[in-house]
Design a protein around this motif. Structure first.
Motif, short mmCIF file in Angstrom:
data_model
loop_
_atom_site.label_atom_id
_atom_site.label_comp_id
_atom_site.label_asym_id
_atom_site.label_seq_id
_atom_site.Cartn_x
_atom_site.Cartn_y
_atom_site.Cartn_z
N GLU A 87 0.93 -1.02 -0.03
CA GLU A 87 0.06 -0.02 0.09
C GLU A 87 1.03 1.27 0.03
OE1 GLU A 87 -2.60 -0.29 3.35
OE2 GLU A 87 -3.80 -1.81 2.58
N LYS A 88 1.73 1.30 0.89
CA LYS A 88 2.71 2.42 0.89
C LYS A 88 3.42 2.62 -0.52
CE LYS A 88 4.10 2.17 5.77
NZ LYS A 88 5.33 2.13 6.63
N LEU A 89 3.78 1.47 -1.15
CA LEU A 89 4.60 1.64 -2.42
C LEU A 89 3.77 2.30 -3.70
CD1 LEU A 89 6.65 -1.45 -2.68
CD2 LEU A 89 7.42 0.77 -2.73
N GLU A 90 2.54 1.67 -3.47
CA GLU A 90 1.33 2.42 -4.35
C GLU A 90 1.08 3.75 -4.19
OE1 GLU A 90 -2.14 -0.11 -3.63
OE2 GLU A 90 -1.23 -1.94 -4.51
N LEU A 91 1.08 4.17 -2.84
CA LEU A 91 0.96 5.71 -2.54
C LEU A 91 2.06 6.42 -3.13
CD1 LEU A 91 -0.51 5.80 0.95
CD2 LEU A 91 -1.70 6.44 -1.00
N MET A 92 3.27 5.95 -2.92
CA MET A 92 4.34 6.75 -3.38
C MET A 92 4.58 6.57 -4.94
SD MET A 92 7.41 4.76 -0.91
CE MET A 92 8.67 5.92 -0.95
N ALA A 141 1.73 6.80 -6.99
CA ALA A 141 0.68 7.37 -7.03
C ALA A 141 1.24 9.00 -7.05
CB ALA A 141 -0.44 7.33 -6.64
N SER A 142 2.04 9.30 -6.08
CA SER A 142 2.70 10.60 -5.90
C SER A 142 3.67 10.95 -6.78
CB SER A 142 3.20 10.88 -4.43
OG SER A 142 4.24 9.80 -4.13
N LEU A 143 4.10 10.02 -7.47
CA LEU A 143 5.25 10.37 -8.62
C LEU A 143 4.51 10.76 -9.88
CD1 LEU A 143 7.83 7.42 -8.32
CD2 LEU A 143 8.07 9.99 -7.87
N HIS A 144 3.32 10.27 -9.93
CA HIS A 144 2.41 10.67 -11.27
C HIS A 144 2.04 12.06 -10.97
CE1 HIS A 144 2.59 6.93 -13.14
NE2 HIS A 144 1.99 6.10 -11.95
N ASP A 145 2.21 12.64 -9.98
CA ASP A 145 1.43 13.98 -9.75
C ASP A 145 2.60 15.03 -9.88
OD1 ASP A 145 -0.84 13.15 -8.74
OD2 ASP A 145 -0.66 13.32 -6.79
N LEU A 146 3.99 14.65 -10.08
CA LEU A 146 5.15 15.52 -10.29
C LEU A 146 4.78 16.02 -11.81
CD1 LEU A 146 8.11 13.56 -8.93
CD2 LEU A 146 6.96 15.72 -8.21
N PRO A 147 5.19 17.17 -12.16
CA PRO A 147 5.46 17.69 -13.26
C PRO A 147 6.14 17.04 -14.44
CG PRO A 147 6.62 19.27 -12.25
CD PRO A 147 6.10 18.28 -11.34
N ASP A 148 5.68 16.81 -15.67
CA ASP A 148 6.35 16.01 -16.74
C ASP A 148 7.85 16.89 -17.01
OD1 ASP A 148 4.64 14.40 -16.77
OD2 ASP A 148 3.46 15.11 -18.49
N GLU A 149 7.72 18.23 -16.98
CA GLU A 149 9.12 18.77 -17.51
C GLU A 149 9.79 19.45 -16.22
OE1 GLU A 149 8.61 21.76 -20.73
OE2 GLU A 149 7.32 20.27 -21.67
N GLU A 150 10.88 19.21 -16.14
CA GLU A 150 11.90 19.56 -15.12
C GLU A 150 12.09 21.26 -15.45
OE1 GLU A 150 15.47 17.79 -14.44
OE2 GLU A 150 14.69 15.71 -14.63
N GLU A 151 12.27 21.99 -14.22
CA GLU A 151 12.41 23.36 -14.57
C GLU A 151 13.88 23.68 -15.29
OE1 GLU A 151 12.08 25.33 -10.69
OE2 GLU A 151 10.30 24.52 -10.31
N PRO A 152 14.10 24.55 -16.02
CA PRO A 152 15.22 24.69 -16.79
C PRO A 152 16.31 25.39 -15.63
CG PRO A 152 13.60 26.50 -17.14
CD PRO A 152 13.02 25.55 -16.54
N ARG A 153 17.55 24.62 -16.02
CA ARG A 153 18.83 24.96 -15.02
C ARG A 153 19.28 26.24 -15.52
NH1 ARG A 153 21.79 19.35 -14.30
NH2 ARG A 153 19.94 17.92 -13.53
#
Length: 117
Positions: free
Chosen positions: A81-86, A88-100
């Motif tokens: 269950e903890k792994l599933e929550l983790m 799921a939270s990774l899917h909420d991250l934006p697709d593109e990273e901020e430009p460095r």
């Protein structure tokens, strides 16, 4: 006639007494503990007692193993269950990273450089 009836009754009583004597001897041999059926019954009874104790130990071990397995299964389910929550939270991250930010470093020019002719 009376004499014949008495003789037959006496012969029947003697035959019954002989039969009882034979049965008594057979029963005595049957119940002997060393080499008769009584010994075999005593051995089998001891083996049944040993098997009963072994079965009780096996049942206790199986119950303990079942308890441990149940606890480990519950622990694994909580971890899943903890792994599933983790995930799921990774899917909420934006697709593109901020430009460095690029850091430009200036090279120091040596004063000894000669001008190109």
């Amino acid at each position: 006639m009376q004499l014949i009836a008495d003789l037959l009754t006496t012969l029947a009583a003697l035959a019954a007494a002989g039969y009882c004597l034979v049965l008594a001897r057979r029963l005595k041999r049957f119940n002997q503990l060393e080499n008769g059926m009584g010994g075999a019954i005593a051995v089998l009874s001891a083996q049944v007692d040993d098997m009963t104790r072994a079965l009780e130990r096996a049942q206790a071990t199986a119950a303990h193993s079942e308890t441990q397995l149940r606890a480990l299964t519950e622990r694994a389910e909580k971890g899943a269950e903890k792994l599933e929550l983790m995930l799921a939270s990774l899917h909420d991250l934006p697709d593109e990273e901020e430009p460095r930010r690029r850091i430009l470093r200036r090279r120091h020019r040596h004063e000894t450089m000669e001008a190109a002719e």
